[in-house]
Scaffold this motif. Structure first.
Motif, mmCIF file in Angstrom:
data_model
loop_
_atom_site.group_PDB
_atom_site.id
_atom_site.type_symbol
_atom_site.label_atom_id
_atom_site.label_comp_id
_atom_site.label_asym_id
_atom_site.label_seq_id
_atom_site.Cartn_x
_atom_site.Cartn_y
_atom_site.Cartn_z
ATOM 1 N N PHE A 1 35.454 42.328 31.894
ATOM 2 C CA PHE A 1 35.253 43.246 33.015
ATOM 3 C C PHE A 1 34.759 42.439 34.216
ATOM 4 N N THR A 2 34.999 42.963 35.398
ATOM 5 C CA THR A 2 34.568 42.301 36.619
ATOM 6 C C THR A 2 34.201 43.337 37.669
ATOM 7 N N THR A 3 33.315 42.936 38.573
ATOM 8 C CA THR A 3 32.918 43.821 39.662
ATOM 9 C C THR A 3 33.913 43.791 40.815
ATOM 10 N N HIS A 4 34.956 42.960 40.719
ATOM 11 C CA HIS A 4 35.970 42.904 41.769
ATOM 12 C C HIS A 4 36.764 44.214 41.786
ATOM 13 N N ASP A 5 37.483 44.461 42.905
ATOM 14 C CA ASP A 5 38.212 45.724 43.043
ATOM 15 C C ASP A 5 39.611 45.680 42.424
ATOM 16 N N ARG A 6 39.964 44.582 41.775
ATOM 17 C CA ARG A 6 41.227 44.507 41.047
ATOM 18 C C ARG A 6 41.025 43.645 39.805
ATOM 19 N N ASP A 7 41.955 43.804 38.859
ATOM 20 C CA ASP A 7 41.846 43.043 37.617
ATOM 21 C C ASP A 7 42.029 41.555 37.896
ATOM 22 N N LEU A 8 41.303 40.726 37.150
ATOM 23 C CA LEU A 8 41.406 39.274 37.271
ATOM 24 C C LEU A 8 41.737 38.678 35.907
ATOM 25 N N TRP A 9 42.706 37.752 35.897
ATOM 26 C CA TRP A 9 43.111 37.087 34.657
ATOM 27 C C TRP A 9 42.663 35.631 34.716
ATOM 28 N N PHE A 10 41.750 35.256 33.846
ATOM 29 C CA PHE A 10 41.317 33.863 33.754
ATOM 30 C C PHE A 10 40.764 33.621 32.349
ATOM 31 N N ASP A 11 40.776 32.350 31.943
ATOM 32 C CA ASP A 11 40.338 31.935 30.606
ATOM 33 C C ASP A 11 41.107 32.664 29.509
ATOM 34 N N GLY A 12 42.357 33.067 29.815
ATOM 35 C CA GLY A 12 43.183 33.735 28.824
ATOM 36 C C GLY A 12 42.813 35.172 28.549
ATOM 37 N N VAL A 13 41.961 35.771 29.395
ATOM 38 C CA VAL A 13 41.505 37.140 29.186
ATOM 39 C C VAL A 13 41.692 37.920 30.481
ATOM 40 N N CYS A 14 42.209 39.132 30.380
ATOM 41 C CA CYS A 14 42.324 40.021 31.529
ATOM 42 C C CYS A 14 41.006 40.764 31.700
ATOM 43 N N HIS A 15 40.334 40.548 32.819
ATOM 44 C CA HIS A 15 39.063 41.194 33.117
ATOM 45 C C HIS A 15 39.333 42.418 33.986
ATOM 46 N N ARG A 16 39.067 43.589 33.429
ATOM 47 C CA ARG A 16 39.366 44.840 34.098
ATOM 48 C C ARG A 16 38.378 45.115 35.231
ATOM 49 N N ALA A 17 38.911 45.640 36.336
ATOM 50 C CA ALA A 17 38.053 46.003 37.468
ATOM 51 C C ALA A 17 37.190 47.196 37.073
ATOM 52 N N THR A 18 35.888 47.046 37.228
ATOM 53 C CA THR A 18 34.931 48.098 36.887
ATOM 54 C C THR A 18 34.010 48.296 38.069
ATOM 55 N N PRO A 19 34.397 49.122 39.031
ATOM 56 C CA PRO A 19 33.566 49.295 40.232
ATOM 57 C C PRO A 19 32.168 49.809 39.930
ATOM 58 N N GLY A 20 32.003 50.554 38.839
ATOM 59 C CA GLY A 20 30.683 51.096 38.525
ATOM 60 C C GLY A 20 29.767 50.132 37.798
ATOM 61 N N MET A 21 30.246 48.914 37.519
ATOM 62 C CA MET A 21 29.418 47.951 36.810
ATOM 63 C C MET A 21 28.408 47.334 37.763
ATOM 64 N N VAL A 22 27.132 47.442 37.412
ATOM 65 C CA VAL A 22 26.057 46.951 38.277
ATOM 66 C C VAL A 22 25.270 45.902 37.510
ATOM 67 N N PRO A 23 25.429 44.611 37.834
ATOM 68 C CA PRO A 23 24.644 43.586 37.146
ATOM 69 C C PRO A 23 23.234 43.510 37.709
ATOM 70 N N SER A 24 22.259 43.360 36.830
ATOM 71 C CA SER A 24 20.884 43.180 37.272
ATOM 72 C C SER A 24 20.554 41.692 37.272
ATOM 73 N N ALA A 25 19.311 41.365 37.589
ATOM 74 C CA ALA A 25 18.894 39.969 37.638
ATOM 75 C C ALA A 25 18.900 39.367 36.237
ATOM 76 N N ILE A 26 19.310 38.117 36.148
ATOM 77 C CA ILE A 26 19.293 37.378 34.896
ATOM 78 C C ILE A 26 18.145 36.383 34.963
ATOM 79 N N ARG A 27 17.213 36.520 34.043
ATOM 80 C CA ARG A 27 16.044 35.643 34.043
ATOM 81 C C ARG A 27 16.271 34.516 33.041
ATOM 82 N N ARG A 28 16.224 33.275 33.541
ATOM 83 C CA ARG A 28 16.362 32.106 32.693
ATOM 84 C C ARG A 28 15.106 31.260 32.829
ATOM 85 N N SER A 29 14.509 30.915 31.717
ATOM 86 C CA SER A 29 13.253 30.176 31.725
ATOM 87 C C SER A 29 13.390 28.918 30.877
#
Length: 273
Positions: free
Chosen positions: A29-57
């Motif tokens: 899945f991707t936050t882009h407004d159209r599907d993206l194909w990369f790494d051999g996988v079709c990532h579906r456009a999901t406008p409602g997907m909201v990523p939050s902060a990723i904490r790495r320590s």
């Protein structure tokens, strides 16, 4: 030279979220407004997907991440979420340039559990650093600690895997009777993987044997039809007697069946008669 992300005032960058289930299905899945194909996988456009902060320590505490809206995509069936097909799935979260399709992974982990609340599914993500919390020191036990046909056991799994077909299903007992070259008693404690039908790819544990049927460790939401193919692996009760007599593998037994227990330490001495 690696790319420096967000170094320009305007970037063609979106977020992607990839799920690799244990049954071999991969969803992107991707936050882009159209599907993206990369790494051999079709990532579906999901406008409602909201990523939050990723904490790495840099310490040993697991990293945290959360994505809202991805589990509500039409390609994810609520029945699959409820059946646990996404439990334990690997997750990749990262950035993708929607023009050059260059990617950068920000988070790697697994889905610990999936819960439903107010009609929405939420997933608990666990980073790979959760493995640092596991105790690597083995503990003494009367039973074998090695996984059957796994490291330490040394037996070949191919010898104890069988192709079978469904003969009958008992919904009340959550039991299945198979046509195949192996008895139900030998399958107790083993594993089952459906090869076709609506449950294809799903793996279940075999809790016990019930006459000529096997009892599964999880309820069957969808009953397989007679003739449905499955791959079953025999089980082991992890006792020294079974390891020696049934498998002839006592030399690799990973347990201490004759080690005195704690009750011997707490026992009061008795005067000689």
């Amino acid at each position: 030279m690696s790319r420096v992300w967000f170094s320009q005032p305007l970037e063609t960058v979106a977020t992607f979220w990839r799920v690799l289930r244990r049954d071999g299905v991969t969803l992107g899945f991707t936050t882009h407004d159209r599907d993206l194909w990369f790494d051999g996988v079709c990532h579906r456009a999901t406008p409602g997907m909201v990523p939050s902060a990723i904490r790495r320590s840099a310490d040993f505490e697991p990293d945290s991440a959360e994505v809202q809206g991805a589990l509500s995509h039409d390609s994810i069936a609520p029945a699959d979420l409820a059946a646990g097909r996404f439990d334990g799935a690997r997750v990749l979260i990262g950035l993708v340039d929607w023009e050059s399709l260059e990617t950068h992974v920000l988070y790697r982990g697994t889905i610990g559990s999936v819960a439903e609340e107010a009609g929405r599914f939420t997933a608990t993500l666990q980073s790979r650093k959760i493995e640092l919390h596991r105790d690597p020191v083995p503990r003494t036990s009367p039973g074998c600690r090695a996984a059957f046909c796994g490291p330490g056991c040394t037996l070949s799994a191919a010898r104890f895997r069988h192709d079978v077909t469904v003969q009958a299903v008992d919904r009340a007992a959550n039991a299945v009777t198979f046509n195949g070259p192996v008895t139900a008693a030998d399958l107790a404690g083993g594993q089952l993987r459906w090869l076709d039908g609506p449950l294809a790819g799903t793996a279940l544990g075999i809790a016990a044997a019930l006459d000529t049927a096997i009892v599964l460790d999880q309820p069957l939401d969808i009953l397989p039809l007679p003739g449905t193919r499955a791959l079953v692996q025999e089980g082991c009760d992890r006792t020294l007697a079974t390891c020696a007599t049934r498998f002839g593998n006592a030399v690799n037994f990973q347990g201490e069946p004759f080690l005195p227990g704690n009750d011997l330490v707490a026992r009061y001495p008795s005067a000689p008669q």
